[in-house]
Scaffold this motif. Sequence first.
Motif, PDB file in Angstrom:
ATOM      1  N   TYR A 178       0.941  -1.099   0.019  1.00 18.32           N
ATOM      2  CA  TYR A 178      -0.006  -0.028  -0.068  1.00 18.32           C
ATOM      3  C   TYR A 178       1.000   1.158  -0.026  1.00 18.32           C
ATOM      4  CZ  TYR A 178      -3.949  -3.037   1.244  1.00 18.32           C
ATOM      5  OH  TYR A 178      -4.983  -3.853   1.297  1.00 18.32           O
ATOM      6  N   ASN A 234       0.533   5.221   0.648  1.00 14.55           N
ATOM      7  CA  ASN A 234      -0.747   6.235   0.610  1.00 14.55           C
ATOM      8  C   ASN A 234      -0.092   7.571   0.450  1.00 14.55           C
ATOM      9  OD1 ASN A 234      -2.714   4.676   2.122  1.00 14.55           O
ATOM     10  ND2 ASN A 234      -0.942   3.735   3.085  1.00 14.55           N
ATOM     11  N   ALA A 277      -5.750   8.632  -2.885  1.00 11.16           N
ATOM     12  CA  ALA A 277      -5.479   8.236  -1.435  1.00 11.16           C
ATOM     13  C   ALA A 277      -4.554   7.085  -1.590  1.00 11.16           C
ATOM     14  CB  ALA A 277      -6.644   7.371  -0.911  1.00 11.16           C
ATOM     15  N   SER A 278      -4.617   5.989  -2.539  1.00 16.68           N
ATOM     16  CA  SER A 278      -3.432   5.092  -2.154  1.00 16.68           C
ATOM     17  C   SER A 278      -3.342   4.411  -3.564  1.00 16.68           C
ATOM     18  CB  SER A 278      -3.844   4.323  -1.076  1.00 16.68           C
ATOM     19  OG  SER A 278      -5.059   3.552  -1.117  1.00 16.68           O
TER      20      SER A 278
END
Length: 139
Positions: free
Chosen positions: A48, A50, A98-99
């Motif tokens: 992930y 971010n 966002a990610s």
Amino acid sequence: MSKLPLTKFEGEILNWLLAGEEPVLNALRRQFTRATVLYKVFTGHGIYINFHLPSDVIPLHKEFRVKPRFCFGDVEASIPSLEYGAHFLLWVEDGLLASLEGFTYDESYPQEISSYQLRYLSEEGRDWNYLRDQWKVTN
């Protein structure tokens, strides 16, 4: 705020996901130019990444008739160390980039990726109707 660098691989994934003359993708590309990487999390089976955007960036749903929260992903990577490759999703929260999520299919996600080949899920290229369905407001 310090800026974490994206790897060449991560940057190319984002370029592929944001490619095209679709107005929503144009706006996301503009957002990306203002984004900083807050942190990267390796989960074992994925990653992930971010992002943080300045408060003056206009959320997508204030510019276009789109959902404030959605994700899309039509890019896969063939990576020599992965039998089944990796898939990627781009997440938008409150109208802001966002990610980036990358994940494998029941394999360990490599922490360093230098050899790879990218492709869209559809052999004909991008499925624009599918992509638009991910962000359009349905009511």
